[in-house]
Enzyme design. Sequence first.
Site, PDB file in Angstrom:
ATOM      1  N   GLU A  13      -5.527  -7.631  -1.232  1.00 23.66           N
ATOM      2  CA  GLU A  13      -6.353  -7.560  -0.035  1.00 23.66           C
ATOM      3  C   GLU A  13      -7.773  -7.214  -0.432  1.00 23.66           C
ATOM      4  O   GLU A  13      -8.017  -6.282  -1.192  1.00 23.66           O
ATOM      5  CB  GLU A  13      -5.832  -6.510   0.949  1.00 23.66           C
ATOM      6  CG  GLU A  13      -4.485  -6.833   1.568  1.00 23.66           C
ATOM      7  CD  GLU A  13      -4.063  -5.809   2.615  1.00 23.66           C
ATOM      8  OE1 GLU A  13      -4.942  -5.048   3.100  1.00 23.66           O
ATOM      9  OE2 GLU A  13      -2.862  -5.747   2.939  1.00 23.66           O
ATOM     10  N   GLU A  67       0.779  -1.231   0.000  1.00 27.65           N
ATOM     11  CA  GLU A  67       0.000   0.000   0.000  1.00 27.65           C
ATOM     12  C   GLU A  67       0.821   1.297   0.000  1.00 27.65           C
ATOM     13  O   GLU A  67       0.726   2.097   0.938  1.00 27.65           O
ATOM     14  CB  GLU A  67      -0.964  -0.002   1.192  1.00 27.65           C
ATOM     15  CG  GLU A  67      -1.965  -1.146   1.112  1.00 27.65           C
ATOM     16  CD  GLU A  67      -2.952  -1.190   2.265  1.00 27.65           C
ATOM     17  OE1 GLU A  67      -2.754  -0.439   3.254  1.00 27.65           O
ATOM     18  OE2 GLU A  67      -3.908  -1.960   2.184  1.00 27.65           O
TER      19      GLU A  67
END
Length: 602
Positions: free
Chosen positions: A357, A228
Site C-alpha cells: 500500500e 498490517e
Amino acid sequence: MKKLTRSVAALVSAATMALTGAAPCLSQTMMTACAVDTNNDDWLHAKGSRLYDMNGNEVWLTGANWFGFNCTECSPHYLWSGDIDDMVKDIADHGVNVLRLPVSTELLYNWMVGDPDPVGSINPNDDPSYPFNVDLIKSDGSVVNSMELFDILLAKCKKYGVKCFIDIHSPESNNSGHNYGLWYGKSFTGRDGKKVEVTTDVWIETLAWCADHYKGDDTLIGFDLKNEPHSKYGGAPVDAIWDDSDAPNNWKKAAQDCADAILAKNPHALILIEGVEGFEGHGAWWGGNLRGVAKYPVMPASGTSQIVYSPHDYGPVVSDQTWFNKDFTEKTLLDDYWYDTWAYLVDKDMYPLLIGEWGGRLDGGKNEKWLGLLRDYMIKNHINHTFWCLNDDSGDTGGLWKDIQFGVTQGADGKMVGKTTINWDTEKYETYYYPAIWKTSTSKKFIGLDHQVALGKDGISLNDFYANYAASEGSNLDGGKKSDGKTVDADPAKTTTATTSKTTTSSSAAATTTTTSAEIASNRLYGDSNCDGQVDLADAVLIMQALANPNKYGLKGTDDHHITDEGSANADVEGNGNGITTNDAQAIQMYLLGKYKSLPVK
C-alpha cells in the site's frame, strides 16, 4: 505508528460467475476473450531481491488495490456503478498488471465450508433486460454468491491479462476491520447461526484451502497473509510482535507456519509477508516494520524462493511523522526511516519487496513530494508495488478513480447497449502512478505478467516483451537496460485418449466428427473434450483452439495437444451429430453457468 481509519461506503455490490473462451471470438458477453492462457505457467519465484518467471525472465509487479471482498458487502466496491467486464478491461487498459484483493478470513471460511456469503443487487433498475452486468446474473434472475463473484473476477482478469493476489485484511468481514492488528482473536456468526472463532489454526486452514482450490489457476499468483499486523489499537488483546519465540502473537512464527501450509498445497504461490508496527523500540507504519527480518527471517521448510516481504508506506496526509518534519529528501527518508525499516532488504539483495500500500490525497505540498520520492525510489530499485487504491471510498487516501458511471444507448439492431465510464483522477494517475507502471522504454507499451495474453488494449504479454522489446528498447527498469529473455511456449490443456468401441470420422481439417445416435456411448461424459474425466472451462477452450488452429489442435494435429476422436465425440453437445462447432463451446459454458441442466443439449 497509528494510521487513520479508512472508512468505506456501506453500499451493495454485484456478484457473478462467467467463463471466457479462446480464439476465435464469439458474440456472447461471456465468451469475448480472443486468447485465454490456460497453461498454468505464469507462476513466479524469487531469487535475491527480484522476481522471475519460469524461464528466469525478470518481472515487475506494478498494480493496485481493489477492496470490498473484505467488507460486509463481500464484493469489490463500485460494482454497483459499473459493469465488471468494462471495469476490468479499463483497469488493464491503464496498465495495472496485478490486483491486490483484500478479503477476510470469514469470507474464505464460508467458501471453504461450502456456504458462500451472498452479495447485493447488481442491477440498479431491477430490470432483467437492463444491460448492466447481465452476465453476472443466474438464469433464474438471482445474483450469484461471493465465491462465484470471485471466480468471475479471476476469469475477467485472465481475459484481459491481469494477475491477482489476495490479502487477508481482517479476521471477520468488517468495513473497518483493518484497525484490528492480529490475524486471530475475532469471531463471527456463521451462516448456520453458529459462532465461529477465528484462531490461528482457522486462519491457516482457510488460506491452505484457498491455495489448494485455486492451484490450477495462475491468475491468482499469491497470498498476502495478513494486512498490517500492529499494536493493540483497534481492540487487539496484545501487540503483534516479531521474534523467535512460540508466543501466539509472534507474527514471524505465524507467518512461517502459514507459509508452510500454503506451499504444501501450491509450491508455486508467492507468499507476501508484511511487517509489524514495532520492533526493539523502533516504530513504523502498521505492517511497515521489517527490521526483524535481519535477525529472524521467515524460513519455510521448502525454502525462501516464494517469499516476498510487503511493507506499507504512507505520507504525511495519512499521518504526519517525524521524518516529514523537515525539508525531506530521498536521502533523509532513507536515513530516518526507509532503509533500516525495509529498504535494506533490496539494497543487500536479500529478498524482493512489494509495497502493498502506498498512495494518498494530493495536497500540493508534502504528501505529493513524498509520493514522487517513493515512486522514483521504487523504479530505481525494482521494488514491486500495489497502489492504495482504485476505488475512491477510502476515507484517508481517496483512490485512482473519481467516479464511475453507467450509460445505456440503443444499438442499430434496436437492442439496448450499456457502457461503463470510469473517471480517473488524471493528475494522480499520470503524475504519480503511471511513471511507476512497468512499460517499454520508448513505445510505452504496458507489460503484463501473462505469457500469452496482452495486458489490455495497448499492452503486451510477457512473451511479447521478451521476444520483441527487451533487447531492442528495454523497459523503465534499471535505467532502460536492454536484456535477453526466453519465451514460454503455449501448452494447452493436455488430453488423454479413452478406449472406446465407438467410431468417428473426420470430415474436415477443422476437427469435425460424424456420430450416429446408435454410436452414443451410455457412459460418455458429454462436454469432456480433453478427456480428463471432468467438464470445465478447459474443454470449451480446447474446442475453440481446435477450430481456430486445426493443424495444431485439431484431429489432424501434429503434436500431443490435439483434440482426439473420443474428445470430439464428447464435445459434440449441441445439435448432436453435426460435428463440433463454436455452438458446442458456447453450450459447455452455458452448462457451467447453470443455464443448461445437462449435456448434450436436447
